[in-house]
Design a protein around this motif. Sequence first.
Motif, mmCIF file in Angstrom:
data_model
loop_
_atom_site.group_PDB
_atom_site.id
_atom_site.type_symbol
_atom_site.label_atom_id
_atom_site.label_comp_id
_atom_site.label_asym_id
_atom_site.label_seq_id
_atom_site.Cartn_x
_atom_site.Cartn_y
_atom_site.Cartn_z
ATOM 1 N N SER B 164 28.286 -0.449 60.307
ATOM 2 C CA SER B 164 26.991 -0.972 60.776
ATOM 3 C C SER B 164 26.570 -0.853 62.385
ATOM 4 C CB SER B 164 26.852 -2.399 60.252
ATOM 5 O OG SER B 164 27.915 -2.890 60.828
ATOM 6 N N GLN B 165 27.706 -0.288 63.049
ATOM 7 C CA GLN B 165 27.327 -0.134 64.535
ATOM 8 C C GLN B 165 27.456 1.269 65.045
ATOM 9 O OE1 GLN B 165 30.309 -2.838 66.674
ATOM 10 N NE2 GLN B 165 31.319 -2.915 64.879
ATOM 11 N N PRO B 166 26.698 1.495 65.941
ATOM 12 C CA PRO B 166 26.249 2.638 66.385
ATOM 13 C C PRO B 166 27.377 3.866 66.791
ATOM 14 C CG PRO B 166 25.432 1.249 68.093
ATOM 15 C CD PRO B 166 25.922 0.475 66.930
ATOM 16 N N ASN B 184 26.089 8.123 62.617
ATOM 17 C CA ASN B 184 25.744 7.433 61.335
ATOM 18 C C ASN B 184 24.388 6.913 61.648
ATOM 19 O OD1 ASN B 184 25.566 5.369 63.289
ATOM 20 N ND2 ASN B 184 27.053 4.018 62.443
ATOM 21 N N SER B 185 23.636 6.461 60.653
ATOM 22 C CA SER B 185 21.958 6.426 60.617
ATOM 23 C C SER B 185 21.624 5.697 62.004
ATOM 24 C CB SER B 185 21.777 5.988 59.391
ATOM 25 O OG SER B 185 22.126 4.763 58.943
ATOM 26 N N ILE B 186 22.271 4.842 62.327
ATOM 27 C CA ILE B 186 22.019 3.824 63.405
ATOM 28 C C ILE B 186 21.767 4.876 64.975
ATOM 29 C CG2 ILE B 186 22.426 1.852 64.828
ATOM 30 C CD1 ILE B 186 24.509 1.194 62.199
ATOM 31 N N VAL B 187 22.444 5.849 64.928
ATOM 32 C CA VAL B 187 22.289 6.583 66.283
ATOM 33 C C VAL B 187 21.139 7.299 66.057
ATOM 34 C CG1 VAL B 187 23.547 8.341 67.595
ATOM 35 C CG2 VAL B 187 24.807 6.507 66.444
ATOM 36 N N PRO B 188 20.109 7.355 66.975
ATOM 37 C CA PRO B 188 18.902 8.312 66.932
ATOM 38 C C PRO B 188 19.200 9.721 66.864
ATOM 39 C CG PRO B 188 18.897 6.768 68.813
ATOM 40 C CD PRO B 188 20.160 6.435 68.146
ATOM 41 N N ASP B 189 18.395 10.366 66.185
ATOM 42 C CA ASP B 189 18.636 11.913 65.939
ATOM 43 C C ASP B 189 18.589 12.958 67.348
ATOM 44 O OD1 ASP B 189 18.682 11.560 63.488
ATOM 45 O OD2 ASP B 189 16.627 12.099 62.868
ATOM 46 N N TYR B 190 17.909 12.041 68.325
ATOM 47 C CA TYR B 190 17.869 12.830 69.770
ATOM 48 C C TYR B 190 19.256 12.720 70.464
ATOM 49 C CZ TYR B 190 17.086 8.186 71.750
ATOM 50 O OH TYR B 190 16.898 6.969 72.420
ATOM 51 N N ILE B 218 28.189 13.505 75.634
ATOM 52 C CA ILE B 218 26.628 13.429 75.228
ATOM 53 C C ILE B 218 25.976 14.463 76.066
ATOM 54 C CG2 ILE B 218 24.715 12.005 74.565
ATOM 55 C CD1 ILE B 218 27.244 11.868 72.496
ATOM 56 N N SER B 219 25.200 15.246 75.371
ATOM 57 C CA SER B 219 24.434 16.180 76.279
ATOM 58 C C SER B 219 22.634 15.738 76.562
ATOM 59 C CB SER B 219 24.268 17.503 75.707
ATOM 60 O OG SER B 219 23.629 17.492 74.454
ATOM 61 N N THR B 220 22.455 14.658 75.783
ATOM 62 C CA THR B 220 21.098 13.861 75.914
ATOM 63 C C THR B 220 20.675 13.633 77.250
ATOM 64 O OG1 THR B 220 21.419 13.330 73.709
ATOM 65 C CG2 THR B 220 19.382 12.428 74.713
ATOM 66 N N ASP B 221 19.489 13.938 77.844
ATOM 67 C CA ASP B 221 18.886 13.494 79.165
ATOM 68 C C ASP B 221 19.457 11.926 79.697
ATOM 69 O OD1 ASP B 221 18.475 16.032 79.737
ATOM 70 O OD2 ASP B 221 16.193 15.783 79.388
ATOM 71 N N SER B 249 22.514 0.000 74.946
ATOM 72 C CA SER B 249 21.308 0.287 75.812
ATOM 73 C C SER B 249 21.019 1.489 75.846
ATOM 74 C CB SER B 249 21.680 -0.187 77.156
ATOM 75 O OG SER B 249 22.790 0.113 77.777
ATOM 76 N N GLN B 250 21.990 2.691 75.759
ATOM 77 C CA GLN B 250 21.532 4.153 75.734
ATOM 78 C C GLN B 250 20.690 4.264 74.424
ATOM 79 O OE1 GLN B 250 24.438 7.129 75.528
ATOM 80 N NE2 GLN B 250 22.950 8.705 75.792
ATOM 81 N N LEU B 251 20.784 3.681 73.401
ATOM 82 C CA LEU B 251 20.103 3.673 72.145
ATOM 83 C C LEU B 251 18.799 3.220 72.075
ATOM 84 C CD1 LEU B 251 23.139 3.481 69.794
ATOM 85 C CD2 LEU B 251 22.580 5.526 71.096
ATOM 86 N N VAL B 252 18.927 2.049 72.918
ATOM 87 C CA VAL B 252 17.370 1.167 73.080
ATOM 88 C C VAL B 252 16.350 2.003 73.626
ATOM 89 C CG1 VAL B 252 16.689 -1.205 73.453
ATOM 90 C CG2 VAL B 252 18.867 -0.808 72.217
#
Lengths: 145, 253
Positions: B164-166, B184-190, B218-221, B249-252
Amino acid sequence: MNLEFIKQINEYVIEAILETDDHESLALIDQTNWPSKIDINNAKAVISQKIAARQKQILIQKRAEFQAYKIDKKNFQETQKPNRTVTEMLSDIVKSMQNKDTLPEGLLMAFREQGQGGSDDDIKKIWKKLVDLGVINSNEDDKKS
Amino acid sequence: MRFKQQPDDILKSIGIYEPEDIDLELIAFSLNADVKHVPLSDCEGSIIGTDTKAIISINDDAEPRRQRFSLGHELGHWVNDRGKNLTYRCNANDMRQRTIRKTDFRQQKEVRANQFSAELLMPNYIFNRYIDNLEITINAVSYLANEFNMSRTSTAIRFVEKNSQPCMIVCWDKSGTRRWFRRNSIVPDYIWPHDKIIQPKIALESSNGVEVDADKWISTDGAEKFTLIESVFYNGYDFLSLLWWKDESQLVD
């Protein structure tokens, strides 16, 4: 008082509880003629224990069935060993091939690849699998005689 | 993923409610399948069956936890793919298939059998009880792997899926190229892991619950502005990095 009557009362009780709002239901707890928190917890514990015991019983029963099956299978394998020659086994396989609906494709292919030019061991293995799958009845000839 | 019979239902029907009771031979018996442990030269497991009965052969040269997973996999074929003339021979590559390729029907069945095996060996209603309040580290994975008698890789994947945690698990080869990953489903697709790590010898060193800059993996900007908790382990073939966004915070943002 019969079971149908008790079921009917249960349905009325359930209906009444569902119609009552949460605050009203909670306010009833600990009042005279209503169950206390201790009563409710005791009832929960009794129900949980009964469920756990039933689950355990099912597992014990399944394990016993499995043990009995393993013993039966071992006995069956020991008694059937000397009854068939390789030629008879080959004949059983050929007969079973006539009913392609019940014969697994993999065994059919294995027989085509190995059975005709393969060793006695290959034939015995395929025959054994067909017996285990219930495609060949190894006692068929015994019954006839 | 859809199964013809749910692993949870199969287990409950024979009274299994604890990990130590997950006896696969007993489960196979309840499903009318016989199991043999024999040497198999070209596969990890095979199944042959009519529409009512099956014989499953498992390679007894394999490590015991691998044999368990293979047996769960073949039971997956038996439950989901049965019919007239059921025959499968599954090799190590089949047992590793995790993501469905839409154009490959046979591969889809292998993915389903693997998912079935994971859910049979680590069933929802038991596994969820064990993962509550666990930190997402290699210690937790090792603890769960021992409780459920599973490999750390299979356990880590399930741990991520059910958490239940990202969190995310990423598999890398020795050269640092990403092979696969699961979030898991809590981590956004981007949020995506790198395709390749530049200094694999340094990055893939074993660790357990260490806070690192998110852009290590992680390669996301903007990943360089955040941190995450990493645990890295080697499974004998590949490296796995278990990533946990303890600070979300990165996910929010």
